[in-house]
Design a protein around this motif. Sequence first.
Motif, PDB file in Angstrom:
ATOM      1  N   LYS A  81       0.833  -1.205   0.000  1.00  0.00           N
ATOM      2  CA  LYS A  81       0.000   0.000   0.000  1.00  0.00           C
ATOM      3  C   LYS A  81       0.869   1.257   0.000  1.00  0.00           C
ATOM      4  O   LYS A  81       0.610   2.193  -0.756  1.00  0.00           O
ATOM      5  CB  LYS A  81      -0.917  -0.026   1.234  1.00  0.00           C
ATOM      6  CG  LYS A  81      -1.771   1.196   1.431  1.00  0.00           C
ATOM      7  CD  LYS A  81      -2.912   1.231   0.479  1.00  0.00           C
ATOM      8  CE  LYS A  81      -3.872   2.373   0.846  1.00  0.00           C
ATOM      9  NZ  LYS A  81      -4.660   2.786  -0.314  1.00  0.00           N
ATOM     10  N   ILE A  82       1.892   1.301   0.837  1.00  0.00           N
ATOM     11  CA  ILE A  82       2.802   2.461   0.858  1.00  0.00           C
ATOM     12  C   ILE A  82       3.472   2.632  -0.493  1.00  0.00           C
ATOM     13  O   ILE A  82       3.539   3.740  -1.034  1.00  0.00           O
ATOM     14  CB  ILE A  82       3.849   2.318   1.983  1.00  0.00           C
ATOM     15  CG1 ILE A  82       3.183   2.467   3.344  1.00  0.00           C
ATOM     16  CG2 ILE A  82       4.983   3.326   1.825  1.00  0.00           C
ATOM     17  CD1 ILE A  82       4.067   2.062   4.515  1.00  0.00           C
ATOM     18  N   HIS A  83       3.946   1.543  -1.065  1.00  0.00           N
ATOM     19  CA  HIS A  83       4.596   1.596  -2.377  1.00  0.00           C
ATOM     20  C   HIS A  83       3.626   2.149  -3.434  1.00  0.00           C
ATOM     21  O   HIS A  83       3.983   3.029  -4.221  1.00  0.00           O
ATOM     22  CB  HIS A  83       5.090   0.220  -2.777  1.00  0.00           C
ATOM     23  CG  HIS A  83       5.707   0.173  -4.132  1.00  0.00           C
ATOM     24  ND1 HIS A  83       4.998  -0.170  -5.261  1.00  0.00           N
ATOM     25  CD2 HIS A  83       6.963   0.455  -4.552  1.00  0.00           C
ATOM     26  CE1 HIS A  83       5.807  -0.108  -6.312  1.00  0.00           C
ATOM     27  NE2 HIS A  83       6.995   0.282  -5.913  1.00  0.00           N
ATOM     28  N   ASN A  84       2.410   1.635  -3.454  1.00  0.00           N
ATOM     29  CA  ASN A  84       1.430   2.082  -4.445  1.00  0.00           C
ATOM     30  C   ASN A  84       1.021   3.530  -4.246  1.00  0.00           C
ATOM     31  O   ASN A  84       0.824   4.257  -5.223  1.00  0.00           O
ATOM     32  CB  ASN A  84       0.176   1.205  -4.394  1.00  0.00           C
ATOM     33  CG  ASN A  84       0.416  -0.178  -4.969  1.00  0.00           C
ATOM     34  OD1 ASN A  84       1.445  -0.454  -5.573  1.00  0.00           O
ATOM     35  ND2 ASN A  84      -0.543  -1.061  -4.757  1.00  0.00           N
ATOM     36  N   ASP A  85       0.883   3.963  -3.000  1.00  0.00           N
ATOM     37  CA  ASP A  85       0.447   5.332  -2.741  1.00  0.00           C
ATOM     38  C   ASP A  85       1.529   6.370  -3.031  1.00  0.00           C
ATOM     39  O   ASP A  85       1.219   7.527  -3.251  1.00  0.00           O
ATOM     40  CB  ASP A  85      -0.001   5.480  -1.276  1.00  0.00           C
ATOM     41  CG  ASP A  85      -1.323   4.793  -0.998  1.00  0.00           C
ATOM     42  OD1 ASP A  85      -1.961   4.289  -1.955  1.00  0.00           O
ATOM     43  OD2 ASP A  85      -1.722   4.748   0.185  1.00  0.00           O
ATOM     44  N   HIS A  86       2.798   5.952  -3.038  1.00  0.00           N
ATOM     45  CA  HIS A  86       3.874   6.908  -3.221  1.00  0.00           C
ATOM     46  C   HIS A  86       4.590   6.799  -4.568  1.00  0.00           C
ATOM     47  O   HIS A  86       5.562   7.492  -4.792  1.00  0.00           O
ATOM     48  CB  HIS A  86       4.887   6.778  -2.075  1.00  0.00           C
ATOM     49  CG  HIS A  86       4.333   7.262  -0.791  1.00  0.00           C
ATOM     50  ND1 HIS A  86       3.538   6.472   0.007  1.00  0.00           N
ATOM     51  CD2 HIS A  86       4.412   8.456  -0.177  1.00  0.00           C
ATOM     52  CE1 HIS A  86       3.163   7.174   1.067  1.00  0.00           C
ATOM     53  NE2 HIS A  86       3.680   8.373   0.983  1.00  0.00           N
ATOM     54  N   ARG A  87       4.091   5.957  -5.449  1.00  0.00           N
ATOM     55  CA  ARG A  87       4.720   5.868  -6.766  1.00  0.00           C
ATOM     56  C   ARG A  87       4.112   6.921  -7.676  1.00  0.00           C
ATOM     57  O   ARG A  87       2.955   7.298  -7.529  1.00  0.00           O
ATOM     58  CB  ARG A  87       4.590   4.483  -7.355  1.00  0.00           C
ATOM     59  CG  ARG A  87       3.194   4.124  -7.750  1.00  0.00           C
ATOM     60  CD  ARG A  87       3.116   2.772  -8.362  1.00  0.00           C
ATOM     61  NE  ARG A  87       1.690   2.512  -8.610  1.00  0.00           N
ATOM     62  CZ  ARG A  87       1.214   1.415  -9.042  1.00  0.00           C
ATOM     63  NH1 ARG A  87       2.019   0.417  -9.314  1.00  0.00           N
ATOM     64  NH2 ARG A  87      -0.052   1.268  -9.238  1.00  0.00           N
TER      65      ARG A  87
END
Length: 88
Positions: A81-87
């Motif tokens: 989720k963090i990866h997806n939200d910050h890409r």
Amino acid sequence: METLVNIFGWAASLCMILGYMPQAVATIRTRRTDGIAMPTFVMMGLGSIFFVVQGILMDNWPLAVTNIITGVCSVIITAIKIHNDHRP
């Protein structure tokens, strides 16, 4: 009575793991996290950590094992989720 308590503890563990695992597997396979609320998984992960500690301190292995597994799933889902939200 202790045997009955253990049976219910392991049954609860199995239910929790089988209830949690489909979300983790789906998220890992698809990498889709649009419908996942970050605060929910952060709180569930923290709750799992606290339950692991409690399970170990109380020598309650169904509690500890269940929350180790669900805690790992929470960490994986939160990381995706963090990866997806910050890409970009």
